[in-house]
Scaffold this active site. Sequence first.
Site, mmCIF file in Angstrom:
data_model
loop_
_atom_site.group_PDB
_atom_site.id
_atom_site.type_symbol
_atom_site.label_atom_id
_atom_site.label_comp_id
_atom_site.label_asym_id
_atom_site.label_seq_id
_atom_site.Cartn_x
_atom_site.Cartn_y
_atom_site.Cartn_z
ATOM 1 N N TYR A 52 0.843 -1.193 0.000
ATOM 2 C CA TYR A 52 0.000 0.000 0.000
ATOM 3 C C TYR A 52 0.883 1.248 0.000
ATOM 4 O O TYR A 52 1.554 1.550 0.990
ATOM 5 C CB TYR A 52 -0.925 0.018 1.214
ATOM 6 C CG TYR A 52 -1.995 -1.056 1.214
ATOM 7 C CD1 TYR A 52 -2.284 -1.796 0.062
ATOM 8 C CD2 TYR A 52 -2.730 -1.330 2.361
ATOM 9 C CE1 TYR A 52 -3.255 -2.776 0.052
ATOM 10 C CE2 TYR A 52 -3.720 -2.308 2.363
ATOM 11 C CZ TYR A 52 -3.970 -3.033 1.216
ATOM 12 O OH TYR A 52 -4.951 -4.005 1.211
ATOM 13 N N GLY A 220 -17.378 -5.071 -9.631
ATOM 14 C CA GLY A 220 -16.278 -5.476 -10.497
ATOM 15 C C GLY A 220 -14.972 -5.479 -9.712
ATOM 16 O O GLY A 220 -14.957 -5.642 -8.490
ATOM 17 N N VAL A 225 -17.919 2.418 -7.196
ATOM 18 C CA VAL A 225 -18.870 2.055 -6.154
ATOM 19 C C VAL A 225 -20.252 1.898 -6.747
ATOM 20 O O VAL A 225 -20.612 2.575 -7.720
ATOM 21 C CB VAL A 225 -18.890 3.103 -5.017
ATOM 22 C CG1 VAL A 225 -17.519 3.194 -4.356
ATOM 23 C CG2 VAL A 225 -19.311 4.468 -5.534
ATOM 24 N N PHE A 226 -21.053 1.012 -6.155
ATOM 25 C CA PHE A 226 -22.412 0.806 -6.657
ATOM 26 C C PHE A 226 -23.410 1.759 -6.014
ATOM 27 O O PHE A 226 -24.475 2.012 -6.571
ATOM 28 C CB PHE A 226 -22.858 -0.647 -6.452
ATOM 29 C CG PHE A 226 -22.805 -1.136 -5.032
ATOM 30 C CD1 PHE A 226 -23.817 -0.845 -4.124
ATOM 31 C CD2 PHE A 226 -21.744 -1.913 -4.588
ATOM 32 C CE1 PHE A 226 -23.767 -1.300 -2.819
ATOM 33 C CE2 PHE A 226 -21.691 -2.376 -3.283
ATOM 34 C CZ PHE A 226 -22.707 -2.066 -2.392
#
Length: 305
Positions: A52, A220, A225-226
């Site tokens: 990261y 995905g 974001v959904f």
Amino acid sequence: MRKMRLGSSSLEVPVLAVGCMRMNKIEKPEAERFIQTALEEGVNFFDHADIYGHGECEEIFAEAIHMNDDVRENIILQSKCGIRKGMFDFSKEHILESVDGILHRLRTDYLDVLLLHRPDALVEPEEVAETFDILKSSGKVRNFGVSNHNPMQIQLLQKYVKVPLVANQLQLSITNSTMIKSGLNVNMENDAAVNRDGSVLDYCRLNDITIQPWSPFQYGFFEGVFLGNEKFPELNQRIDEIAAKYEVTNTTIAIAWLLRHPADMQPIIGTMNTERLKDCCKATTIHLTREEWYSIYRAAGNILP
């Protein structure tokens, strides 16, 4: 904040964890405020990885939390290793070197949990077992787990590793729920029936391995974001309806959906926004009904056989 036991370990952890992958995207004062908010909310479990920000996120975290012995006693640190440029590497040399680097950047003498980040095709489980023995006996790592591993890969490691593997970090969200779909479409001739992960959800439940869902708001593979996304109108409408009922945000309901599952998962919250973090924490007080849980599942485009 509700607590849970991490896998078969003796470690008591909050039911949510703070993912620190994006910590290098914010300035130090903002990072300090975010971490302080997390601690005030009772989320003292912080998830890292050596890749990261190429280690920068761990350094920023240690500086922002003002790491010292007193601070360290009141937080739980997890990090991951095994990903290198162009390859995966579970060799003894790499794991030991990675852990030393992680500890140095986090300014601590030990990790509460170390995860092997992604499966290494060239893994030698006996070598991993030897490495874990060294890390355990030296006090550098107290608990071990994996990330993105299927049941047989875990079982192969566990044949040689003496300590129990207590966690498996896996991608899971309302829109990325293949591990749930395959279990609902047993013996069906449709795409949802394809078992893509070796029944990893049931395997982890049977073996007391805590699943840590990553990217709980993504669809995905990091496509976005959904929540609030026009690609998912029916899903967002249903989430918004339930959010209005409980007087919370859609963020809260998305996390509550994961927490409603009886597998006792520990979602990894990757936001660096303090208000959104607070919304995630509110999910720990909401218990969705069976009807609400399934209605969200169906609204995401999933069918029941």
